[in-house]
Design a protein around this motif. Structure first.
Motif, short mmCIF file in Angstrom:
data_model
loop_
_atom_site.label_atom_id
_atom_site.label_comp_id
_atom_site.label_asym_id
_atom_site.label_seq_id
_atom_site.Cartn_x
_atom_site.Cartn_y
_atom_site.Cartn_z
N SER A 208 0.83 -1.20 0.00
CA SER A 208 0.00 0.00 0.00
C SER A 208 0.87 1.26 0.00
O SER A 208 0.57 2.24 -0.69
CB SER A 208 -0.92 -0.01 1.22
OG SER A 208 -1.68 1.18 1.29
N ASP A 209 1.95 1.22 0.77
CA ASP A 209 2.88 2.35 0.81
C ASP A 209 3.49 2.61 -0.57
O ASP A 209 3.66 3.77 -0.97
CB ASP A 209 4.00 2.10 1.81
CG ASP A 209 3.51 1.95 3.24
OD1 ASP A 209 2.44 2.52 3.56
OD2 ASP A 209 4.19 1.26 4.02
N LEU A 210 3.83 1.54 -1.28
CA LEU A 210 4.43 1.70 -2.61
C LEU A 210 3.47 2.41 -3.56
O LEU A 210 3.88 3.27 -4.34
CB LEU A 210 4.81 0.34 -3.20
CG LEU A 210 5.86 -0.50 -2.48
CD1 LEU A 210 6.35 -1.63 -3.39
CD2 LEU A 210 7.02 0.33 -2.01
N LEU A 211 2.20 2.05 -3.48
CA LEU A 211 1.22 2.68 -4.36
C LEU A 211 1.09 4.17 -4.04
O LEU A 211 1.00 5.00 -4.94
CB LEU A 211 -0.13 1.97 -4.21
CG LEU A 211 -0.16 0.50 -4.64
CD1 LEU A 211 -1.51 -0.14 -4.30
CD2 LEU A 211 0.14 0.36 -6.13
N LEU A 213 3.43 6.07 -2.56
CA LEU A 213 4.68 6.72 -2.98
C LEU A 213 4.69 6.94 -4.49
O LEU A 213 5.16 7.99 -4.97
CB LEU A 213 5.88 5.85 -2.58
CG LEU A 213 6.30 5.89 -1.12
CD1 LEU A 213 7.32 4.78 -0.84
CD2 LEU A 213 6.89 7.25 -0.75
N GLY A 214 4.18 5.97 -5.23
CA GLY A 214 4.11 6.11 -6.68
C GLY A 214 3.28 7.30 -7.09
O GLY A 214 3.65 8.05 -8.02
N ASP A 215 2.16 7.51 -6.40
CA ASP A 215 1.31 8.67 -6.69
C ASP A 215 2.00 9.97 -6.30
O ASP A 215 1.94 10.97 -7.03
CB ASP A 215 -0.02 8.55 -5.93
CG ASP A 215 -0.92 7.46 -6.50
OD1 ASP A 215 -0.71 7.08 -7.67
OD2 ASP A 215 -1.81 6.98 -5.77
N MET A 224 10.64 2.42 -8.92
CA MET A 224 11.05 2.59 -7.52
C MET A 224 11.96 1.46 -7.06
O MET A 224 12.86 1.68 -6.25
CB MET A 224 9.81 2.68 -6.63
CG MET A 224 9.06 4.00 -6.79
SD MET A 224 7.76 4.24 -5.55
CE MET A 224 6.52 3.06 -6.11
N ILE A 225 11.75 0.26 -7.59
CA ILE A 225 12.58 -0.87 -7.16
C ILE A 225 13.80 -1.06 -8.06
O ILE A 225 14.90 -1.33 -7.58
CB ILE A 225 11.74 -2.17 -7.13
CG1 ILE A 225 10.63 -2.03 -6.09
CG2 ILE A 225 12.62 -3.38 -6.80
CD1 ILE A 225 9.65 -3.20 -6.06
#
Length: 229
Positions: A208-211, A213-215, A224-225
């Motif tokens: 959820s954090d990745l999504l 951060l992507g926004d 990101m990875i």
């Protein structure tokens, strides 16, 4: 390493210890260290296990010789220092197999030792890389690392190191660069080990954090990875 097991497996495959390390491009001086109970690096263990068609766990003396070359990561990391468990493990409760760990490390432009260790500063293996690929199954396993439900310190450690790679690829060196207050606290924990009263902030990034951060940074999970689009 279990040197007797290593020597026996070499004999079965038509090698001496000396001829095997020569073929793999490893210094012969390591052999004395292994005889005295020392362990090869994880990357060398993988090479030897693949060549000898056995598991990493067999070479380390943690399992018998009936699992083939796909030893699980936990067996290889028992002697490698890892950061404390800060989150939870794969849905299946299983450890990450060597082939998937290798895929994830290559995709993240990381060494195996960084991904499984506790170094805070990330240095890309190939700084000018333009392409990053991963198999569909490898991608699923990588996403599962961020989407955890069970307590497993090895997977937790990989999740923390991937979180550090994400901050590096987003060029985030300070928590103040993250406008989301909750994720800013997490970034502070990942960057500086700063613990917060709200224990939910004392974890690496989850899916959820990745999504989010992507926004915030208008970047894909792939970027990101891996550091490349």
């Amino acid at each position: 390493m279990n040197y007797n097991a290593f020597k026996q497996k070499c004999k079965e495959k038509g090698y001496s210890a000396s001829s095997l390390v020569t073929e793999l491009g490893i210094s012969k001086s390591n052999i004395t260290n292994w005889k005295n109970g020392g362990n090869p690096s994880y990357e060398i263990l993988i090479k030897m296990a693949q060549t000898l068609e056995c598991s990493v766990g067999y070479l380390l003396g943690t399992e018998d010789d009936n699992h083939g070359a796909g030893a699980t990561v936990s067996q290889a990391l028992r002697s490698i220092k890892a950061t404390p468990a800060r989150t939870i493990s794969l849905k299946s409760s299983k450890n990450l197999q060597d082939n998937y760990l290798n895929e994830i490390a290559a995709f993240a432009n990381s060494s195996i030792l960084f991904l499984c260790g506790n170094e805070k500063k990330f240095t890309a293996t190939e700084p000018d890389r333009k392409i990053a690929n991963i198999s569909e199954r490898g991608r699923d396993k990588m996403i599962e690392v961020f989407d955890n439900v069970n307590n497993n310190p090895i997977i937790a450690n990989i999740q923390m190191q991937l979180s550090r790679i994400i901050l590096h690829n987003l060029d985030i060196t300070s928590a103040e660069q993250v406008s989301d207050e909750f994720l800013s606290s997490k970034a502070d924990f990942i960057l500086n080990d700063k613990k917060h009263k709200d224990s939910l902030r004392n974890y690496p990034f989850n899916l959820s954090d990745l999504l989010t951060l992507g926004d915030l940074f208008d970047k894909s999970i792939k970027f990101m990875i891996s550091g490349v689009e």
